[in-house]
Scaffold this motif. Structure first.
Motif, PDB file in Angstrom:
ATOM      1  N   ASP A 159       0.871  -1.176   0.000  1.00 19.06           N
ATOM      2  CA  ASP A 159       0.000   0.000   0.000  1.00 19.06           C
ATOM      3  C   ASP A 159       0.910   1.229   0.000  1.00 19.06           C
ATOM      4  OD1 ASP A 159      -1.661   2.099   0.528  1.00 19.06           O
ATOM      5  OD2 ASP A 159      -2.729   1.137   2.190  1.00 19.06           O
ATOM      6  N   THR A 161       0.017   4.370  -0.213  1.00 18.73           N
ATOM      7  CA  THR A 161      -0.676   5.609   0.157  1.00 18.73           C
ATOM      8  C   THR A 161       0.223   6.470   1.046  1.00 18.73           C
ATOM      9  OG1 THR A 161      -2.658   4.247   0.235  1.00 18.73           O
ATOM     10  CG2 THR A 161      -2.876   6.486   1.072  1.00 18.73           C
ATOM     11  N   GLU A 162       0.175   7.789   0.812  1.00 20.65           N
ATOM     12  CA  GLU A 162       0.975   8.703   1.619  1.00 20.65           C
ATOM     13  C   GLU A 162       0.077   9.527   2.536  1.00 20.65           C
ATOM     14  OE1 GLU A 162       2.514  10.625  -1.807  1.00 20.65           O
ATOM     15  OE2 GLU A 162       4.381   9.496  -1.801  1.00 20.65           O
ATOM     16  N   VAL A 163       0.669  10.024   3.632  1.00 21.13           N
ATOM     17  CA  VAL A 163      -0.068  10.901   4.544  1.00 21.13           C
ATOM     18  C   VAL A 163      -0.073  12.299   3.931  1.00 21.13           C
ATOM     19  CG1 VAL A 163      -0.028  11.936   6.857  1.00 21.13           C
ATOM     20  CG2 VAL A 163       0.675   9.549   6.547  1.00 21.13           C
ATOM     21  N   THR A 168       5.680  13.867   3.179  1.00 20.16           N
ATOM     22  CA  THR A 168       4.755  12.807   2.777  1.00 20.16           C
ATOM     23  C   THR A 168       5.280  11.420   3.160  1.00 20.16           C
ATOM     24  OG1 THR A 168       5.783  13.112   0.613  1.00 20.16           O
ATOM     25  CG2 THR A 168       3.541  13.923   0.869  1.00 20.16           C
ATOM     26  N   ARG A 170       4.890   7.435   4.433  1.00 19.90           N
ATOM     27  CA  ARG A 170       3.915   6.387   4.104  1.00 19.90           C
ATOM     28  C   ARG A 170       2.800   6.401   5.142  1.00 19.90           C
ATOM     29  NH1 ARG A 170       5.924   2.351   1.004  1.00 19.90           N
ATOM     30  NH2 ARG A 170       4.360   0.956   1.855  1.00 19.90           N
ATOM     31  N   SER A 171       1.579   6.054   4.742  1.00 18.61           N
ATOM     32  CA  SER A 171       0.522   5.974   5.757  1.00 18.61           C
ATOM     33  C   SER A 171       0.518   4.589   6.400  1.00 18.61           C
ATOM     34  CB  SER A 171      -0.843   6.329   5.170  1.00 18.61           C
ATOM     35  OG  SER A 171      -1.229   5.406   4.211  1.00 18.61           O
ATOM     36  N   VAL A 172       1.046   3.585   5.680  1.00 18.30           N
ATOM     37  CA  VAL A 172       1.151   2.235   6.269  1.00 18.30           C
ATOM     38  C   VAL A 172       2.635   1.899   6.340  1.00 18.30           C
ATOM     39  CG1 VAL A 172       0.548  -0.204   5.975  1.00 18.30           C
ATOM     40  CG2 VAL A 172      -0.991   1.573   5.110  1.00 18.30           C
ATOM     41  N   GLU A 173       3.115   1.499   7.513  1.00 17.24           N
ATOM     42  CA  GLU A 173       4.549   1.194   7.652  1.00 17.24           C
ATOM     43  C   GLU A 173       4.986   0.105   6.693  1.00 17.24           C
ATOM     44  OE1 GLU A 173       5.604   0.257  11.637  1.00 17.24           O
ATOM     45  OE2 GLU A 173       5.353   2.325  12.317  1.00 17.24           O
TER      46      GLU A 173
END
Ligand code: HEM
Length: 186
Positions: A159, A161-163, A168, A170-173
């Protein structure tokens, strides 16, 4: 690392290049980096695809000026969208693909050329990141060492996806499994 894990051919090419310069008995050092063009292109492609700051620090125009046909009054606050520039199809063919090869042989110097309008991870315009040279050396060295010392694998799809924010992450480690490939490793 996420982009490399999504494109396994990239890690393989990096390992082949590193093997041709550094044998498997020792770890990559700073003096090897100038001979590792593909590794350097991976870092540049990473900064284009996933700039650390998607929106750069605000700048302010000191006087009226015209940029690309647009009138900018003095004292306007400008925020450069590095993410949009890096992914602009008029500046980069197939911009969503992670292809370090596209930069091979082009000799793009992201430290010296920072501020050019298609090369903005370290700032656009006159003011730029004073730590750019140190950052580039550190990223090249760390990435080369990680890929030279280990084969990396992940389970399932990543995944990416970025915060949303000024930087920016990663939103998921990222969880990746290393397998040692060097005969000696500190
Ligand atoms: C991948 C790593 C890095 C990236 C992508 C990066 C990017 C940036 C960007 C885009 C700016 C804003 C430039 C502007 O538009 O005015 C900036 C400013 C700055 N960076 Fe970096 N940077 C990185 C690493 C570093 C390092 C390693 C240092 C210090 C050793 C550093 C120190 C600074 C400082 C002090 C500023 C503020 C400069 C000012 O206020 O004019 N940066 N950086």
């Amino acid at each position: 690392m996420g982009a490399i894990l999504q494109n396994p051919g990239v890690a393989k090419k990096m390992q082949e290049e590193i093997n041709s310069v550094v044998d498997k008995e020792r770890i990559v050092s700073e003096r090897d980096i100038s001979s590792l063009e593909y590794v350097q292109c991976v870092v540049k492609e990473m900064l284009r695809s996933y700039p650390t700051s998607s929106l750069l620090l605000p700048h302010e125009s000191t006087q009226d000026c015209t940029v690309g046909g647009f009138f900018i009054p003095g004292r306007s606050r400008l925020i450069v969208n590095a993410c949009a520039i890096g992914r602009d199809p008029s500046l980069c063919e197939d911009p969503l693909a992670f292809k370090p090869e596209r930069l091979m042989g082009k000799n793009v110097d992201i430290v010296k050329d920072k501020g050019l309008f298609d090369m903005v991870p370290f700032g656009a315009g006159r003011r730029g990141c004073p730590g750019a040279a140190m950052a580039v050396v550190s990223m090249n060295l760390l990435l080369a060492q990680l890929i030279h010392c280990f084969d990396w694998s992940v389970e399932g799809d990543l995944d990416m996806t970025e915060v949303f924010g000024s930087t920016t992450p990663r939103s998921v480690e990222l969880l990746a499994r290393p397998a040692l490939r060097l005969s000696t490793c500190p």
